[in-house]
Design a protein around this motif. Structure first.
Motif, PDB file in Angstrom:
ATOM      1  N   ALA A 125     -19.234  23.628  42.607  1.00 30.00           N
ATOM      2  CA  ALA A 125     -18.795  23.543  44.156  1.00 30.00           C
ATOM      3  C   ALA A 125     -17.467  22.872  44.338  1.00 30.00           C
ATOM      4  CB  ALA A 125     -19.909  22.825  44.857  1.00 30.00           C
ATOM      5  N   VAL A 126     -17.181  21.620  43.550  1.00 23.97           N
ATOM      6  CA  VAL A 126     -16.047  20.872  43.756  1.00 23.97           C
ATOM      7  C   VAL A 126     -14.770  21.756  43.260  1.00 23.97           C
ATOM      8  CG1 VAL A 126     -14.939  18.994  42.637  1.00 23.97           C
ATOM      9  CG2 VAL A 126     -17.323  18.650  43.014  1.00 23.97           C
ATOM     10  N   VAL A 127     -14.796  22.564  42.259  1.00 25.86           N
ATOM     11  CA  VAL A 127     -13.764  23.466  42.076  1.00 25.86           C
ATOM     12  C   VAL A 127     -13.590  24.453  42.893  1.00 25.86           C
ATOM     13  CG1 VAL A 127     -13.076  25.264  39.989  1.00 25.86           C
ATOM     14  CG2 VAL A 127     -14.239  23.159  39.329  1.00 25.86           C
ATOM     15  N   LEU A 128     -14.637  25.259  43.648  1.00 25.50           N
ATOM     16  CA  LEU A 128     -14.443  26.116  44.615  1.00 25.50           C
ATOM     17  C   LEU A 128     -13.666  25.646  45.774  1.00 25.50           C
ATOM     18  CD1 LEU A 128     -17.587  28.293  44.147  1.00 25.50           C
ATOM     19  CD2 LEU A 128     -15.596  28.986  43.916  1.00 25.50           C
ATOM     20  N   ALA A 159     -11.787  22.859  45.749  1.00 28.23           N
ATOM     21  CA  ALA A 159     -10.407  22.516  45.403  1.00 28.23           C
ATOM     22  C   ALA A 159      -9.344  23.847  45.462  1.00 28.23           C
ATOM     23  CB  ALA A 159     -10.277  22.133  44.279  1.00 28.23           C
ATOM     24  N   ALA A 160     -10.047  24.977  44.796  1.00 23.95           N
ATOM     25  CA  ALA A 160      -9.430  26.186  45.022  1.00 23.95           C
ATOM     26  C   ALA A 160      -9.174  26.805  46.269  1.00 23.95           C
ATOM     27  CB  ALA A 160     -10.209  27.200  44.301  1.00 23.95           C
ATOM     28  N   ARG A 161     -10.235  26.669  47.286  1.00 23.10           N
ATOM     29  CA  ARG A 161      -9.672  26.865  48.758  1.00 23.10           C
ATOM     30  C   ARG A 161      -8.723  26.103  49.234  1.00 23.10           C
ATOM     31  NH1 ARG A 161     -15.779  28.555  51.280  1.00 23.10           N
ATOM     32  NH2 ARG A 161     -16.118  30.124  49.773  1.00 23.10           N
ATOM     33  N   ARG A 162      -8.861  24.933  49.094  1.00 28.01           N
ATOM     34  CA  ARG A 162      -7.714  24.062  49.524  1.00 28.01           C
ATOM     35  C   ARG A 162      -6.464  24.322  49.328  1.00 28.01           C
ATOM     36  NH1 ARG A 162     -10.269  19.433  47.959  1.00 28.01           N
ATOM     37  NH2 ARG A 162     -12.100  19.227  48.926  1.00 28.01           N
ATOM     38  N   LEU A 163      -6.345  24.577  47.872  1.00 29.43           N
ATOM     39  CA  LEU A 163      -5.105  25.005  47.358  1.00 29.43           C
ATOM     40  C   LEU A 163      -4.386  26.482  48.090  1.00 29.43           C
ATOM     41  CD1 LEU A 163      -2.756  24.771  45.235  1.00 29.43           C
ATOM     42  CD2 LEU A 163      -4.242  25.921  43.684  1.00 29.43           C
ATOM     43  N   ALA A 164      -5.383  27.409  48.144  1.00 26.42           N
ATOM     44  CA  ALA A 164      -5.264  28.513  48.616  1.00 26.42           C
ATOM     45  C   ALA A 164      -4.703  28.481  49.902  1.00 26.42           C
ATOM     46  CB  ALA A 164      -6.321  29.435  48.356  1.00 26.42           C
ATOM     47  N   LEU A 165      -5.404  27.606  50.851  1.00 25.38           N
ATOM     48  CA  LEU A 165      -4.880  27.321  52.289  1.00 25.38           C
ATOM     49  C   LEU A 165      -3.434  26.842  52.097  1.00 25.38           C
ATOM     50  CD1 LEU A 165      -8.227  26.014  53.902  1.00 25.38           C
ATOM     51  CD2 LEU A 165      -7.146  28.118  54.274  1.00 25.38           C
TER      52      LEU A 165
END
Length: 91
Positions: A16-19, A21-27
C-alpha cells in the motif's frame, strides 16, 4: 524515536505504501508532462524506444504496460510529430 502514525492506526502494508508513492509520483509527473502536451503513456513509450532499439509493438507493450490501442495511438502521434519536425527542419 517517535512515529508520525498514532498507535491506534494500523500500519499500512508495504504494498500500500509503494502504491501510494507510485500514484503520487505519477500525478506529479503527469502534471509536468501535460505542460508539454504529453501523457504518462507517451513518456513510457518514448523512454522505452530511446533505451531499447528495434522493439516490436508486442515488446513495447510488455515494457510499458500500455494497452494495445493506446500504445498504437501514442506511436502514431509520435511518428506524425517526428515527420512534421523533419519537414519543418527541411524548410
Amino acid at each position: 524515536m517517535s512515529s508520525a502514525v498514532p498507535d491506534d492506526v494500523e500500519q499500512a502494508s508495504v504494498s500500500a505504501v509503494v502504491l501510494r508513492a507510485a500514484r503520487r509520483l505519477a500525478l506529479e509527473l503527469e502534471a509536468e508532462l501535460q505542460a508539454e502536451g504529453l501523457g504518462l503513456d507517451h513518456w513510457l513509450v518514448v523512454d522505452a524506444l530511446a533505451t531499447t532499439a528495434g522493439l516490436t509493438m508486442a515488446e513495447l507493450q510488455s515494457l510499458t504496460l500500455t494497452a494495445g490501442p493506446t500504445q498504437t495511438r501514442v506511436v502514431e502521434i509520435g511518428r506524425a510529430q517526428s515527420e512534421l519536425q523533419s519537414h519543418h527542419d527541411l524548410v
